[in-house]
Design a protein around this motif. Structure first.
Motif, short mmCIF file in Angstrom:
data_model
loop_
_atom_site.label_atom_id
_atom_site.label_comp_id
_atom_site.label_asym_id
_atom_site.label_seq_id
_atom_site.Cartn_x
_atom_site.Cartn_y
_atom_site.Cartn_z
N PHE A 9 36.70 17.35 38.30
CA PHE A 9 37.10 18.20 39.42
C PHE A 9 38.59 18.06 39.72
O PHE A 9 39.24 19.03 40.11
CB PHE A 9 36.27 17.85 40.66
N ARG A 10 39.12 16.85 39.51
CA ARG A 10 40.56 16.71 39.71
C ARG A 10 41.32 17.53 38.68
O ARG A 10 42.38 18.10 38.96
CB ARG A 10 40.95 15.24 39.61
N GLU A 11 40.80 17.59 37.46
CA GLU A 11 41.42 18.42 36.44
C GLU A 11 41.38 19.90 36.81
O GLU A 11 42.32 20.65 36.51
CB GLU A 11 40.72 18.18 35.10
N LEU A 12 40.31 20.29 37.49
CA LEU A 12 40.17 21.69 37.92
C LEU A 12 40.82 21.97 39.27
O LEU A 12 40.69 23.08 39.79
CB LEU A 12 38.68 22.05 37.98
N ARG A 13 41.53 20.97 39.84
CA ARG A 13 42.21 21.11 41.13
C ARG A 13 41.21 21.41 42.27
O ARG A 13 41.48 22.20 43.16
CB ARG A 13 43.29 22.19 41.10
N VAL A 14 40.09 20.75 42.21
CA VAL A 14 39.05 20.92 43.22
C VAL A 14 38.88 19.61 43.97
O VAL A 14 38.70 18.55 43.35
CB VAL A 14 37.71 21.35 42.57
N VAL A 15 38.95 19.68 45.30
CA VAL A 15 38.62 18.52 46.14
C VAL A 15 37.11 18.53 46.35
O VAL A 15 36.58 19.43 47.00
CB VAL A 15 39.37 18.59 47.49
N TYR A 16 36.46 17.55 45.76
CA TYR A 16 34.99 17.62 45.69
C TYR A 16 34.39 16.32 46.18
O TYR A 16 34.82 15.23 45.83
CB TYR A 16 34.56 17.86 44.23
N ARG A 17 33.38 16.45 47.03
CA ARG A 17 32.52 15.35 47.43
C ARG A 17 31.09 15.85 47.31
O ARG A 17 30.75 16.90 47.85
CB ARG A 17 32.81 14.88 48.85
N SER A 18 30.27 15.09 46.61
CA SER A 18 28.91 15.55 46.30
C SER A 18 28.13 15.87 47.58
O SER A 18 28.02 15.03 48.47
CB SER A 18 28.16 14.49 45.50
N PRO A 19 27.58 17.08 47.70
CA PRO A 19 26.80 17.43 48.88
C PRO A 19 25.31 17.15 48.73
O PRO A 19 24.53 17.48 49.63
CB PRO A 19 27.04 18.95 48.99
N PHE A 20 24.90 16.51 47.62
CA PHE A 20 23.46 16.40 47.33
C PHE A 20 22.77 15.28 48.09
O PHE A 20 21.60 15.40 48.43
CB PHE A 20 23.26 16.21 45.81
N GLY A 21 23.48 14.20 48.35
CA GLY A 21 22.81 13.07 48.97
C GLY A 21 21.78 12.48 48.03
O GLY A 21 22.07 12.14 46.88
N ALA A 22 20.51 12.35 48.51
CA ALA A 22 19.44 11.80 47.68
C ALA A 22 18.70 12.86 46.90
O ALA A 22 17.79 12.52 46.14
CB ALA A 22 18.45 11.03 48.56
N ALA A 23 19.05 14.12 47.05
CA ALA A 23 18.33 15.20 46.38
C ALA A 23 19.02 15.54 45.06
O ALA A 23 20.22 15.33 44.87
CB ALA A 23 18.28 16.44 47.27
N SER A 24 18.22 16.11 44.15
CA SER A 24 18.77 16.60 42.88
C SER A 24 18.96 18.11 42.91
O SER A 24 19.68 18.65 42.05
CB SER A 24 17.85 16.22 41.72
N VAL A 25 18.32 18.78 43.87
CA VAL A 25 18.48 20.22 44.03
C VAL A 25 18.79 20.48 45.51
O VAL A 25 18.13 19.95 46.39
CB VAL A 25 17.21 20.98 43.61
N LEU A 26 19.81 21.28 45.76
CA LEU A 26 20.25 21.57 47.12
C LEU A 26 20.09 23.05 47.40
O LEU A 26 20.61 23.89 46.66
CB LEU A 26 21.72 21.14 47.29
N ALA A 27 19.36 23.38 48.45
CA ALA A 27 19.20 24.78 48.86
C ALA A 27 20.38 25.19 49.73
O ALA A 27 20.77 24.47 50.65
CB ALA A 27 17.88 24.95 49.63
N LEU A 28 20.93 26.35 49.42
CA LEU A 28 22.08 26.87 50.15
C LEU A 28 21.71 28.17 50.86
O LEU A 28 20.89 28.96 50.36
CB LEU A 28 23.26 27.13 49.17
N ASP A 29 22.31 28.36 52.00
CA ASP A 29 22.08 29.59 52.78
C ASP A 29 23.40 30.32 52.98
O ASP A 29 24.45 29.73 53.07
CB ASP A 29 21.46 29.24 54.14
#
Length: 481
Positions: free
Chosen positions: A461-481
């Motif tokens: 993500f640093r290579e892609l210039r993206v500030v990223y922190r995983s939003p998954f927590g303990a899940a492997s699939v995250l539902a988005l609205d």
């Protein structure tokens, strides 16, 4: 006023004070004090009661003061017990049942009026004396269980204790107590008077030390609350403006997840391939696709042992590329869960020979007994359909799979699109769409967006210039609205 001391009187004070009977103990121009008093036919709970002259509506003299006390206050008569239980009279009725001293009754509107002469000599009921009933010998053995003799005083027993017991029994079992039994008890009103929460708090406070009680009252937390205060806000995912999509999704915890432009998503998959993580990412994507499909097919309820006779049916439509191989792996995972999985290989001419991953997964399906069909005509009626027809690593000039999509349009099943194209497919409506890494801005026809955790490294993500922190927590699939 001293000449009235010792008189037995009946004083009517109206509502709400009621009617009092008793012996005058003290009297002046403004008040009158009664002893051995009764209120509305029931013994007064205190030894004396003081009434204001302004409250007195009517006053009757029941009995004059005696010059000397009588030596005997109880009379004893012998009676034969009757089998029928007679009703017991209240004290108020006894006071009015035996008229005597007809010339002693006076109606006085205010006791402070000393000169008010009596209005006339009328028959006046006098106070009845308690009677000890002595049963005959023949009935003596039969009266022990009689209800009517509850309030009688045995022969030879007298004194304040037995007098108090007799008056209490008359007040309890007399006729004037019967009307009170006819009233409906107000359960709701009585319950409202009882503060259960206050009683519980009092019991808890009494059983705890002062230090613990003070700490508990200072702040109360639930079992899932943080006693150290609110945690700092987690940093959001930030994308460069030129790589940001038009849609911003929201996770269940309120975190914002922006959509990525098609160029950024293609760069993400290229970076995963350069890092040698593509095969692992596709395996995680297949696992996430199986989880979403199981959820749409009915979850654990459809896969219980008692429902083995009606196991859900899943059909995977796979293209001849790496994403299609991930679709075949999804079918293998579903079969391991007890789902009746089928595969429709929608490959073009020479497609199978060009993808080694696809050939490997076809061999694994043969070992698992998952049928692979070349024509949609042989497919069963599915409960859920997975579309693995688009590969994000290839260019947009991909095969359209018209025959396979025509079958999907006619199938009455929940559709899961795995890494679909940004515009979707014409005439195909999906219940859910599964994406890896960063979500794309998808049209509403592709259903709810699910994000799969394919474990990309932070350096990517640093290579892609993206500030990223995983939003998954303990899940492997995250539902988005």
């Amino acid at each position: 006023m001293s000449k009235w001391i010792g008189y037995a009187v009946s004083v009517n004070c109206g509502d709400p004070l009621g009617c009092y009977q008793g012996t005058i103990l003290e009297a002046d121009g403004t008040t009158i004090t009664l002893t051995k008093a009764f209120r509305n036919g029931f013994p007064y709970p205190k030894s004396q009661v003081t009434l204001n002259a302004a409250d007195i509506k009517d006053l009757k003299i029941i009995e004059e003061a005696r010059s000397k006390p009588a030596e005997q206050t109880h009379s004893t008569v012998a009676v034969t017990k009757n089998n029928k239980k007679g009703q017991r009279a209240t004290v108020c009725e006894n006071l009015q049942a035996n008229p005597s001293h007809s010339g002693n009754q006076q109606n006085v509107s205010n006791i402070s009026n000393k000169s008010a002469p009596p209005r006339g000599a009328l028959p006046v009921p006098t106070r009845s004396k308690p009677i000890d009933i002595q049963p005959t010998r023949s009935n003596k053995s039969n009266q022990s269980g009689s209800y009517g003799n509850t309030g009688s005083t045995p022969k030879g027993r007298s004194g304040p204790f037995h007098e108090k017991a007799r008056r209490r029994n008359e007040a309890c079992f007399g006729d004037t107590a019967d009307p009170a039994l006819d009233d409906d008890f107000d359960f709701e009103g009585n319950l409202a008077l009882f503060d259960k929460q206050a009683l519980w708090e009092e019991m808890r406070s009494a059983a705890r030390p002062d230090v613990v009680r003070a700490a508990d009252e200072a702040a109360r937390f639930r079992h899932d609350e943080n006693v150290l205060g609110a945690a700092p806000a987690l940093p959001a995912i930030r994308l460069p403006d030129e790589l940001r999509g038009p849609v911003v999704y929201s996770a269940d915890d309120g975190r914002r997840v922006p959509s990525a432009a098609p160029r950024l998503r293609r760069d993400f998959w290229d970076a995963m391939r350069r890092c040698g993580l593509l095969d692992g990412a596709l395996t995680l994507l297949a696992r996430a696709a199986a989880d979403v499909a199981l959820r749409l097919a009915g979850g654990g309820r459809r896969l219980e042992a008692r429902n083995a006779h009606q196991a859900p049916v899943a059909v995977v439509l796979a293209g001849a590329h790496r994403l299609g191989a991930a679709g075949l792996e999804t079918a293998r995972v579903l079969a391991a869960h007890g789902v009746r999985a089928h595969v429709l290989l929608a490959a073009g001419p020479g497609g199978q020979a060009e993808c080694a991953e696809l050939r490997r997964e076809l061999g694994a399906l043969a070992l698992c007994g998952v049928p692979v069909h070349a024509s949609a005509a042989a497919l069963p009626a599915p409960d859920v359909v997975l579309l693995a027809l688009y590969d994000p690593l290839l260019d947009d000039a991909q095969e359209r799979h018209a025959a396979a999509l025509a079958w999907v349009r006619g199938a009455r099943a929940a559709v899961v699109a795995v890494e679909p194209p940004g515009a979707g497919w014409d005439g195909v409506c999906a219940r859910a769409s599964l994406l890896a890494g960063l979500p794309a801005a998808l049209p509403p026809a592709l259903g709810r967006v699910y994000l799969a955790n394919v474990a990309p490294p932070a350096s990517l993500f640093r290579e892609l210039r993206v500030v990223y922190r995983s939003p998954f927590g303990a899940a492997s699939v995250l539902a988005l609205d």
